[in-house]
Design an enzyme around this catalytic site. Structure first.
Site, PDB file in Angstrom:
ATOM      1  N   LYS A  27      49.772 149.794 -31.588  1.00  0.00           N
ATOM      2  CA  LYS A  27      50.967 149.406 -30.799  1.00  0.00           C
ATOM      3  C   LYS A  27      51.275 150.236 -29.770  1.00  0.00           C
ATOM      4  CE  LYS A  27      54.621 147.515 -32.958  1.00  0.00           C
ATOM      5  NZ  LYS A  27      54.835 146.244 -32.343  1.00  0.00           N
ATOM      6  N   ARG A  97      59.829 151.375 -34.157  1.00  0.00           N
ATOM      7  CA  ARG A  97      58.741 150.491 -34.823  1.00  0.00           C
ATOM      8  C   ARG A  97      57.718 151.532 -35.154  1.00  0.00           C
ATOM      9  NH1 ARG A  97      60.282 146.272 -30.936  1.00  0.00           N
ATOM     10  NH2 ARG A  97      60.454 144.435 -32.090  1.00  0.00           N
ATOM     11  N   GLY A 106      53.212 144.375 -41.196  1.00  0.00           N
ATOM     12  CA  GLY A 106      54.331 144.172 -42.115  1.00  0.00           C
ATOM     13  C   GLY A 106      54.579 145.212 -43.328  1.00  0.00           C
ATOM     14  N   MET A 108      54.972 148.572 -43.050  1.00  0.00           N
ATOM     15  CA  MET A 108      55.846 149.576 -42.762  1.00  0.00           C
ATOM     16  C   MET A 108      57.098 148.981 -42.289  1.00  0.00           C
ATOM     17  SD  MET A 108      53.331 152.399 -41.634  1.00  0.00           S
ATOM     18  CE  MET A 108      52.348 151.571 -40.505  1.00  0.00           C
ATOM     19  N   ARG A 347      47.311 143.063 -28.412  1.00  0.00           N
ATOM     20  CA  ARG A 347      46.195 143.885 -29.321  1.00  0.00           C
ATOM     21  C   ARG A 347      45.022 142.690 -29.354  1.00  0.00           C
ATOM     22  NH1 ARG A 347      49.383 143.342 -35.189  1.00  0.00           N
ATOM     23  NH2 ARG A 347      49.286 141.140 -35.100  1.00  0.00           N
ATOM     24  N   HIS A 469      16.708 135.035 -60.049  1.00  0.00           N
ATOM     25  CA  HIS A 469      15.935 133.918 -59.602  1.00  0.00           C
ATOM     26  C   HIS A 469      16.683 132.839 -58.764  1.00  0.00           C
ATOM     27  CE1 HIS A 469      13.867 129.702 -60.278  1.00  0.00           C
ATOM     28  NE2 HIS A 469      12.970 130.438 -59.979  1.00  0.00           N
ATOM     29  N   SER A 793       4.907 146.288 -47.867  1.00  0.00           N
ATOM     30  CA  SER A 793       5.975 145.429 -47.577  1.00  0.00           C
ATOM     31  C   SER A 793       7.006 145.978 -48.733  1.00  0.00           C
ATOM     32  CB  SER A 793       5.523 143.882 -47.756  1.00  0.00           C
ATOM     33  OG  SER A 793       6.795 143.116 -47.382  1.00  0.00           O
ATOM     34  N   CYS A 860      10.368 142.692 -47.586  1.00  0.00           N
ATOM     35  CA  CYS A 860      10.478 141.088 -48.002  1.00  0.00           C
ATOM     36  C   CYS A 860      11.530 140.969 -49.046  1.00  0.00           C
ATOM     37  CB  CYS A 860       9.237 140.634 -48.377  1.00  0.00           C
ATOM     38  SG  CYS A 860       8.302 141.536 -49.677  1.00  0.00           S
ATOM     39  N   TYR A 880       8.947 144.768 -39.191  1.00  0.00           N
ATOM     40  CA  TYR A 880       9.376 143.348 -39.226  1.00  0.00           C
ATOM     41  C   TYR A 880      10.730 143.527 -40.471  1.00  0.00           C
ATOM     42  CZ  TYR A 880       6.016 142.369 -42.997  1.00  0.00           C
ATOM     43  OH  TYR A 880       5.186 142.107 -44.126  1.00  0.00           O
TER      44      TYR A 880
HETATM   45  C1  PEP Z   1      11.038 142.332 -54.332  1.00  0.00           C
HETATM   46  O1  PEP Z   1      10.765 142.673 -55.303  1.00  0.00           O
HETATM   47  O2  PEP Z   1      11.774 142.679 -53.572  1.00  0.00           O
HETATM   48  C2  PEP Z   1      10.311 141.057 -54.113  1.00  0.00           C
HETATM   49  C3  PEP Z   1      10.316 140.666 -52.805  1.00  0.00           C
HETATM   50  O3  PEP Z   1       9.630 140.421 -55.005  1.00  0.00           O
HETATM   51  P1  PEP Z   1      10.273 139.253 -56.151  1.00  0.00           P
HETATM   52  O4  PEP Z   1      11.838 139.158 -55.552  1.00  0.00           O
HETATM   53  O5  PEP Z   1       9.549 138.582 -56.036  1.00  0.00           O
HETATM   54  O6  PEP Z   1      10.233 140.303 -57.347  1.00  0.00           O
END
Ligand code: PEP
Ligand code: MG
Length: 923
Positions: A27, A97, A106, A108, A347, A469, A793, A860, A880
């Site tokens: 403020k 204030r 609100g 304080m 603000r 899953h 990966s 991944c 990636y």
């Molecule tokens: C992982 O383990 O991060 C992966 C991509 O394989 P999954 O989830 O199929 O075990």
């Protein structure tokens, strides 16, 4: 020079500015800024946050040196305003204030109208000719001071506020219905009664001396930094206690001085939609708290044009000045005192995700900010609101208010889903086949549930975490999902679901919010996403879709600045099409096992598992080969030359067999074998913790014919695609590798098969063989593994569970409390644990590159679609990230932000330990 503790503002000048939030609080910094650029701010001064800690160190007293500085600034204020505090003829009245670095609305205390006493109130009457106004101001002051400074408050939670009790008694005596029915004399009497009550209950005399009032008020506002509300709020939003609050002492301006006065709050743009229109509310003849209290209904800001055209025109001008100056949408508070406009606060305004994105893009068009700045202002997860269906907000709120909120689970797949509950995949298909919308509720899901999940609007599970899953398959399909909702007791046999003593049965309506994890009884209407209608469903013309156009601009800008490539986790052609439409540049993970539940494949797969001899197994695999080849060819075609990483089979084999007697009997009958044999095999495959058992590359090492079949299917599909004139670039990925010899074993099979197929088919194509890094030994020995692997990966789902020793499927029960207790700042299956798992990744990157400098590196695991984890991947130099199709846009933006926000640092020197940015809770 002695340290400065007090900063003056007013009369077109200011000693502070907006960059000094740490010292002046939000403020104070913005009041100084507005005063400095010549906006009409009532003059005053800010006592810095440093004084807050001095105050606590000094036994809750303002240190003498600071007192001297406050006195000097008070004098300066008196000169600027031309009034003196306590002057019986023309007294200076001020507000006191609080104002911390982060907004704590609100939490304080505030004191208004300070400086009034028996003498100065008479001067106020003389000046305004309005005794009712003067006594109303006086009684409000005594009430606030009595409460905040002198401590006359309710003692028990059920007790009514002692001041309100006195007002009620007075109203009763006078037969008045509203406060406004009380006369000046009534209010004068209230002042006397308030003072008497303060004396009687607290033993304190109300101070007549305005200086005494001032010291008491400043001390009390510093003291309110440590009241219960403020402490609780700080805990909730991770605001450090050490920050402290500043105290703002400012000339009072009155919006309640008559019908030519008023007060209001506004946003410089619509905070809900982002439209560039002035948006706010005001009340004439009122003080700030009347607008927020809701006792009178405020009017839309546009009507101020009629009530006070001059002030309105000035506000409009200020609205543009502020936006230009702050280059952002601002939230303002103003007061009009006898047709003179004053700015009391500004603000950066809070806004919905829709508004955040629209405002950022519009401001680039208006040349207020550049593209880079605009990108850093959009939180990637906010894009979900554009991509996913959402509930009608009013309907959802009404449902929760009427007690229909049943439970809360993990927000595993964002979006809103409403449908009738079914408890298994077969019923889901049957109900959906009849045109019903369904929500599939399961204790947990397994690959067997895939078809039901595919037809459901949403998926709800009682067990399982963010990478269970259900969660990862739902995200891949773009389904709404609430997972790990442990408050639910699901009874498969009776087709019911019970929580908090309430039982819902099959066919009852249920709504789930995958963005918040809320599970709500009954039906709530959803709104489809405009972006999906254009990009995925192709039912809407982009030129008629303004939200889509905004989205497309953000994506185009993001692509210019990111260095990470974005791939997707997909194992069906339709998922791949969606991902490419969202901008995916390849497939980072095709889980072949998910394909086995598609048309005609589960039978031969089960035959393969139940086979006793190599010949039997080979016969079953021969049936699978053409089916897998067709799947791969479909994906290669859709991906049209983009790289595709295909992983050989990973889950334990029992996942492909039914676990219930009914299903096992059906399999036995189908295959002409005994039920006992099927049951025996399921039992022999049972493992205590299958995630650490006979799965991953271990399957392909013990049963090489499986890998051979899969490699053949991949390469035959690649050959066929290439012959059609479509480029292909398969990358065969071996899962769960911990030892280089495991990879070498599988690599040999894959390469031999590739050579054989190329020879047979008379065509050559490029391919790579690589591995997942998903168990700690793999990361630690990455230099050895890279002698064989052409790419890594990171499977951070498994790498998280194996590094932390926490099962990804059973952890929800204790991980939620773990996060509440701040043992982990965030669920490590959702946000990458940089200090643990991240260190292993960094080590693997360094060791892998040392052996093979050009090694391709990606991720991944589900973290590949989570913004903070994506930032980490950028920092450790991955090539990636791969995520579910619907997260591709989020990943594109997150990758761009990671590049923009880390640009100079990353170029200079990479920090040894890469700490999480912004993993503190949002404020
Ligand atoms: C992982 O383990 O991060 C992966 C991509 O394989 P999954 O989830 O199929 O075990
Ligand atoms: Mg894995």
């Amino acid at each position: 020079m002695a340290k400065k503790y007090v900063y003056f503002f007013g009369a077109g000048k200011a000693e502070g500015n907006m960059r000094m939030k740490d010292t002046l609080g939000g403020k104070g910094a913005n009041l100084a800024e507005m005063a400095g650029i010549g906006l009409p701010v009532p003059p005053g001064f800010t006592v810095s946050t440093d004084v807050c800690s001095l105050f606590y160190k000094n036994k809750k007293k303002i240190p003498e040196a600071v007192k001297g500085e406050i006195e000097k600034n008070l004098k300066r204020l008196e000169i600027v305003v031309g009034q003196r505090i306590g002057d019986p003829k023309d007294p200076l009245l001020v507000s006191i204030r609080s104002g911390a670095r982060a907004s704590m609305p609100g939490m304080m205390d505030t004191i208004l109208n300070l400086g009034l006493n028996e003498k100065t109130v008479a001067a106020l009457i003389a000046k305004t000719g309005n005794p009712r106004f003067a006594y109303d101001s006086y009684r409000r002051f005594v009430q606030m001071y009595g409460d905040v400074v002198l401590g006359l408050k309710p003692v028990h939670k059920d007790e009514i506020d002692p001041f309100e009790a006195i007002i009620d008694a007075k109203k009763h005596e006078r037969g008045a219905r509203n406060d406004t029915d009380l006369t000046a004399d009534d209010l004068k009497d209230l002042v006397a009664r308030f003072k008497a009550a303060i004396k009687e209950t607290t033993g304190h005399e109300f101070p007549e001396d305005p200086r005494k009032q001032l010291w008491g008020a400043i001390g009390a506002v510093f003291g309110s930094w440590n009241n219960e509300r403020a402490i609780a709020y700080r805990k909730m939003y991770d605001i450090p206690e050490s920050w402290g609050t500043a105290v703002n002492v400012q000339l009072m301006v009155f919006g309640n001085m008559g019908n030519d006065s008023g007060t209001g709050v506004a946003f410089t743009r619509d905070a809900a939609t982002g439209e560039n229109t002035f948006y706010g509310e005001y009340l004439m003849n009122a003080q700030g708290e009347d607008v927020v209290a809701g006792t009178r209904t405020p009017l839309p800001i546009a009507e101020l044009k009629n009530d006070d055209p001059k002030s309105y025109a000035e506000l409009e001008k200020i609205r543009h000045i502020l936006e230009k100056h702050y280059t952002d949408m601002m939230d303002i508070e103003f007061t009009i005192q006898q047709r003179r406009l004053y700015m009391l606060q500004c603000r950066v305004g809070k806004r919905t995700a829709f508004a955040a994105i629209k405002i950022a893009v519009d401001m680039v068009g208006e040349k207020l900010v550049g593209e880079r700045e605009a990108l850093t202002r959009i939180e990637p997860d906010q894009l979900n609101q554009l991509l996913r269906p959402i509930f009608d907000p009013a309907e959802k709120e009404a449902a929760i208010r009427s007690g229909r909120l049943l439970a809360k689970g993990l927000n595993a797949g964002p979006g809103a889903a409403t449908g009738r509950i079914v408890f298994n995949s077969v019923d889901a298909e049957a109900w959906a086949g009849r045109g019903e919308k369904v929500v599939l509720a399961r204790i947990e899901t397994s690959p067997e549930d895939i078809k039901g999940m595919n037809v459901a609007e949403g998926i709800l599970t009682a067990r399982g975490g963010m990478t269970s899953h259900a969660a990862l398959v739902a995200r891949q399909m773009g389904r709404v999902c609430v997972a790990g909702c442990s408050e639910l007791a699901i009874d498969y046999a009776n087709h019911t679901m019970t929580t908090k003593g309430r039982t819902l049965k099959e066919g009852d309506w249920l709504s789930i919010d995958g963005t918040t994890g809320q599970v709500i009884e009954g039906k709530i209407h959803t709104k489809p996403s405009e972006v999906l209608q254009v990009v995925i469903e192709k039912t809407l013309d982009p030129s008629k879709a303004p939200v889509y156009q905004t989205f497309a601009k953000v994506m185009a800008w993001a692509d210019q600045y990111r260095t990470l490539k974005i791939r997707t986790n997909a194992d069906q052609p339709d998922q791949s099409i969606n991902a490419v439409a969202f901008g995916a540049e390849g497939i980072g993970l095709c889980r072949t096992e998910h394909m086995f539940f598609g048309e005609g494949k589960i039978g031969p797969m089960r035959e393969m598992i139940l086979a006793d001899t190599l010949e039997q197994r080979r016969a079953a695999l021969a049936k699978l080969l053409p089916l897998q080849r067709k799947d791969f060819a479909g994906i290669f075609e859709v991906m049209d030359g983009r790289p595709v990483t295909i992983r050989t089979i990973d889950p334990p084999l029992h996942e492909f067999l039914p676990h219930e007697e009914k299903g096992q009997r059906e399999v036995a009958a189908d295959m002409g074998i005994t039920y006992e044999k099927v049951r025996e095999r399921v039992e022999s495959l049972h493992e205590f913790n299958p995630m650490l058992g006979f799965r991953g590359c271990r399957l392909g090492i013990i049963y090489p014919e499986i890998t051979e079949m899969q490699a053949r299917a991949i390469f035959e599909a690649a050959a066929a695609t290439k012959k059609k004139g479509i480029e292909v670039e398969p990358e065969v990925m071996i899962p769960l590798v911990g030892h280089v010899k495991e990879l070498a074993n599988q690599e040999k099979l894959v390469r031999e098969t590739a050579e054989a197929v190329m020879k047979e088919q008379g065509v050559r194509f490029k391919y790579l063989v690589g591995t997942m890094i998903e168990i700690p030994r793999g990361a630690i020995t990455a230099d050895e593994i890279a002698t064989v692997a052409e790419f890594f990966s990171f499977g951070t789902n498994d790498l998280t569970q194996t590094t932390l020793g926490v099962s990804r499927d059973d952890a929800a029960r204790f991980l939620v409390p773990y996060v509440e207790k701040e043992i982990y700042a965030k669920d490590p299956f959702e946000v990458l644990d940089r200090d643990g798992v991240g260190q292993l990744m960094q080590m693997a990157v360094e060791r892998g590159r040392k052996t093979r400098p050009g090694i391709k590196l990606g991720i991944c695991g589900e973290h590949g679609g989570e913004p903070s984890s994506i930032e980490f991947c950028h920092l450790i130099g991955l090539n990636y990230v791969s995520c579910s199709p619907f997260r591709v846009p989020i990943a594109r933006l997150a990758a761009a932000r990671a590049a923009l926000l880390n640009a100079p640092k990353a170029a200079a020197k990479r920090p040894a330990r890469l700490k999480a940015r912004g993993t503190a809770k949002k404020r």
